[in-house]
Design an enzyme around this catalytic site. Structure first.
Site, short mmCIF file in Angstrom:
data_model
loop_
_atom_site.label_atom_id
_atom_site.label_comp_id
_atom_site.label_asym_id
_atom_site.label_seq_id
_atom_site.Cartn_x
_atom_site.Cartn_y
_atom_site.Cartn_z
N GLU A 1 29.53 47.26 33.24
CA GLU A 1 28.77 45.96 32.84
C GLU A 1 29.28 45.36 31.51
O GLU A 1 28.77 45.24 30.54
CB GLU A 1 27.33 46.22 32.74
CG GLU A 1 26.70 46.48 34.35
CD GLU A 1 25.16 46.55 34.12
OE1 GLU A 1 24.48 46.47 33.21
OE2 GLU A 1 24.67 46.46 35.33
N GLU B 1 24.99 48.88 42.04
CA GLU B 1 23.98 49.49 41.60
C GLU B 1 22.83 48.72 41.99
O GLU B 1 22.56 47.62 41.96
CB GLU B 1 23.78 49.37 40.00
CG GLU B 1 24.66 50.30 39.27
CD GLU B 1 24.47 50.16 37.60
OE1 GLU B 1 23.55 49.79 37.12
OE2 GLU B 1 25.64 50.64 37.10
C1 GAL Z 1 22.18 48.86 34.69
C2 GAL Z 1 23.38 49.77 34.10
C3 GAL Z 1 23.14 51.10 34.36
C4 GAL Z 1 21.45 51.34 34.36
C5 GAL Z 1 20.68 50.41 35.04
C6 GAL Z 1 19.11 50.30 34.95
O1 GAL Z 1 22.63 47.62 33.99
O2 GAL Z 1 24.67 49.53 34.59
O3 GAL Z 1 23.67 51.90 33.63
O4 GAL Z 1 21.27 51.12 32.80
O5 GAL Z 1 21.10 49.07 34.47
O6 GAL Z 1 18.58 49.33 35.66
#
Ligand code: GAL
Length: 678
Positions: free
Chosen positions: A162, A318
């Site tokens: 990110e 994710e």
């Molecule tokens: C994302 C990040 C992850 C984790 C996740 C939690 O933005 O890439 O590492 O922190 O959020 O929701």
């Protein structure tokens, strides 16, 4: 170690050689004793996991001191995964520099606009202009690539994490110097800079490059062109980090695709430029599912992801299995909603569904975030839903590589977003919420939408929607003229064609360069205060309210199809239509309420000959993926009631393996995927 015999090229179908929809998540074995790894591998097999993102934040465990690498534990993890049929999306761990690096080179730490330093102790605590950081990031990337280049488990590279999350910019001296050099390249001379920045205003003319400072905390508004350049510079600065690493990885492993995880319409990065630099687009998505319209925002982000590489499949890198932990109150995904959201991504072109994260952490800032394996273990709703999804996805290989064909494009561009946010405006316009309001008018009719760069060839679309293209380059204006002239239907909204690429106002009326195309000239803006709205009456007698803004329009060939019915511009056009060449250009001179969006979008869609495939049904989302002569209709039921959706013809519902003829029934919060042949 399992060594690759000969590098195989990336499969032309799907985004990796895996041959199935990707399913897995971020895996952090470094947080657990080795005894847990065997259980992880067994559970991954049980759940149908075929890919994990490994080592995303493991730098301090991989490189324990400068150049001192500890790979043995990672070797064991990767081998174990490979033995269990799980491929690796190997991360470069550069999103969280280890304490030793920061301790030796404190200039790595970012500085805020007010001069405050951001310290070590969380993550993303680096300025990309720190030479020590860049060098160390390349070194650890090279070491990983050297070590695992030939490992059979290596399926993809996950670069950093990110980019421009948490820290979007840095005001340290290294960054200031890099900004000056960037400006020198862009403008060639101080005269060019002074001209572009309109530096005669407020006595800002520069006589030496050293006088130029980043837009630090100032008494009042910073020069807007400076701010726009600062945003451009920062998108490119972060991109420089990706490029460094991609160069190393491509040299060592030309057969392994590279991705870095995006964040939807994340403001600081021009993802059009970023998409070109990676092999596979991936996205992180955390909609707040307690908001009844959550699915509109995620649909819009997914359509953008698909568009960034011209329709190629992308990966949902994710998502949360249940709840996040970073909102004030974190609603959990109710039964079925995680599955529904996963299929929404697939429907909109994803070839994989991954989670943050595999196993919920015991310690650290994210220990209260959900995961595929929750703290409570496998006797849990979360695990049952996750593993059931994994099993289902394993049967959907036929969808791999197919895409969504859209007749409609919404023009969206980061330069415009930055320009709209770079200085005081007649009314502050939140571009993304305006885009979303227009997108919602298409979503509710279940019309497929791509996003397009303003300078892209638009000729493949039947309708192009242009929300507030405030910063419009000459090339973009030419594209729009060509598009309509060639038979396209355009819908442009107010406050478009106002400034050039230097954020200088174009003179002589708006939308500048398109007055002939639109058949009108905006001679005055009448922004509306928060409590105000102006009634609009359409030619067919519909009434809605215009909010936020009214354009005072003089016609020059266009016909009004709706007029304002209030204020000093009562009787003047609010919505117009103009036939131009072989096409039609619509102009919307206000921000309509939802009814107005519906009405206006309806006119434009009718003119473009686009009909809603399944009518307007609240809470039902339908999308079709296609490949060759095959089509897969995804029906997502966001309501709490079963629905029966009509089909054009007969097909096979893939999840139940039931034939369906003329209609398909979808359970509450359920999904159907109907394959049509021929
Ligand atoms: C994302 C990040 C992850 C984790 C996740 C939690 O933005 O890439 O590492 O922190 O959020 O929701």
């Amino acid at each position: 170690m399992a060594i690759r015999q000969s590098p195989s090229p990336v499969s032309p179908r799907g985004v990796t050689r895996i041959g199935h929809l990707l399913f897995g998540g971020d895996y952090s074995p470094e947080q657990w004793p080795e005894a847990v790894w065997a259980e992880d591998a067994r559970l991954m097999r049980d759940a149908g996991v075929n890919l994990v993102s490994l080592g995303v934040f493991a730098w301090s465990k991989i490189e324990v001191a400068p150049g001192e690498f500890r790979f043995e534990w990672l070797d064991r993890v990767i081998d174990l995964l490979h033995e269990n049929g799980v491929a690796v999306n190997l991360a470069t761990p550069t999103a969280s520099p280890p304490p030793w690096l920061v301790h030796r080179h404190p200039d790595i730490l970012p500085i805020k606009a007010d001069g405050t330093r951001l310290w070590h102790g969380s993550r993303r605590h680096y300025c990309p202009h720190s030479p020590a950081y860049r060098e160390a990031a390349v070194r650890v990337t090279r070491a990983l690539a050297d070590r695992y280049a030939e490992h059979l488990a290596l399926a993809m590279w996950h670069v950093d994490n990110e980019y421009a999350g948490h820290v979007t910019e840095c005001f340290c001296d290294n960054a200031a110097e890099a900004f000056r050099r960037w400006l020198e390249v862009r403008y060639g001379s101080l005269a060019g800079l002074n001209d572009a920045w309109g530096a005669a205003f407020w006595s800002q003319s520069y006589g030496a490059w050293e006088e130029v400072e980043p837009p630090r905390q100032t008494p009042t508004f910073v020069n807007p062109t400076e701010l726009l350049d600062w945003r451009r510079f920062w998108s490119e600065s972060w991109l420089g980090c990706l490029r460094d690493q991609a160069a190393v990885l491509r040299e060592r492993t030309p057969h392994v695709p590279i991705t870095t995880n995006f964040m939807g319409f994340h403001g600081p990065l021009d993802y059009w430029a970023w998409g070109r630099e990676e092999d596979v687009v991936s996205n992180d998505s955390y909609p707040d599912t307690s908001d009844p319209s959550w699915m509109i925002g995620s649909a819009m982000a997914y359509d953008l992801m698909r568009s960034l590489k011209g329709g190629r499949p992308w990966v949902l890198m994710e998502q949360a299995s249940a709840h996040v932990n970073w909102r004030e109150r974190n609603a959990t995904k109710r039964p079925g909603v995680m599955r529904l959201g996963s299929y929404q991504a697939i429907a909109r072109g994803a070839d994989g569904v991954m989670f943050f994260q595999w196993r919920a952490s015991r310690a650290g800032a994210e220990k209260h975030h959900s995961a595929m394996v929750p703290h409570v273990g496998t006797d849990s709703r979360t695990w049952r839903e996750v593993s059931a999804l994994g099993a289902e996805l394993g049967h959907l290989d036929e969808i791999l590589g197919s895409s969504v064909a859209a007749d409609v494009a919404i023009v969206f561009d980061w330069e415009n977003l930055w320009a709209l946010g770079s200085g005081p405006m007649p009314a502050s316009i939140e571009l993304l919420s305006q885009v979303r309001a227009l997108y919602a008018g298409l979503f509710e009719r279940q019309v497929a939408v791509d996003f397009a760069h303003p300078e892209a060839d638009l000729s493949g679309y039947r309708l192009v929607v242009v929300p507030h293209l405030y910063l419009m380059t000459d090339a973009a204006a030419r594209r729009l003229v060509e598009y309509v002239d060639g038979g396209g239907t355009l819908l442009m909204t107010y406050f478009s064609g106002i400034v050039d690429a230097n954020d200088h106002v174009r003179l002589g009326g708006y939308p500048a360069g398109l007055i002939e195309l639109m058949g009108l000239r905006v001679e005055e803006f009448a922004p509306q205060v928060a409590s105000q709205s102006t009634p609009v009456v359409t030619a067919d007698g519909t009434r809605f309210d215009g909010t936020l803004w009214s354009d005072v329009i003089t016609l020059a060939g266009a016909e009004p199809i709706a007029t304002f019915a209030g204020d000093f511009y009562a009787g003047r056009p609010a919505v117009t239509r103009h036939r131009f060449g072989a096409g039609t250009a619509y102009y919307l001179g206000t921000m309509p309420d939802a009814a107005g969006v519906r009405w206006t979008m309806g006119r434009a869609l009718d003119a473009a000959g686009i009909r809603s495939p399944n009518g307007v049904r609240s809470g039902i989302e339908t999308v079709t993926r296609r490949s060759g002569s095959h089509a897969w209709l995804f029906v997502l039921n966001h309501t709490e009631e079963p629905v029966e959706v009509e089909l054009e013809g007969s097909g096979l519902e893939l999840l139940s393996q039931q034939p369906c003829d003329g209609s398909v029934r979808v359970e509450p919060t359920g999904v159907a995927i109907v394959r049509f042949e021929g």
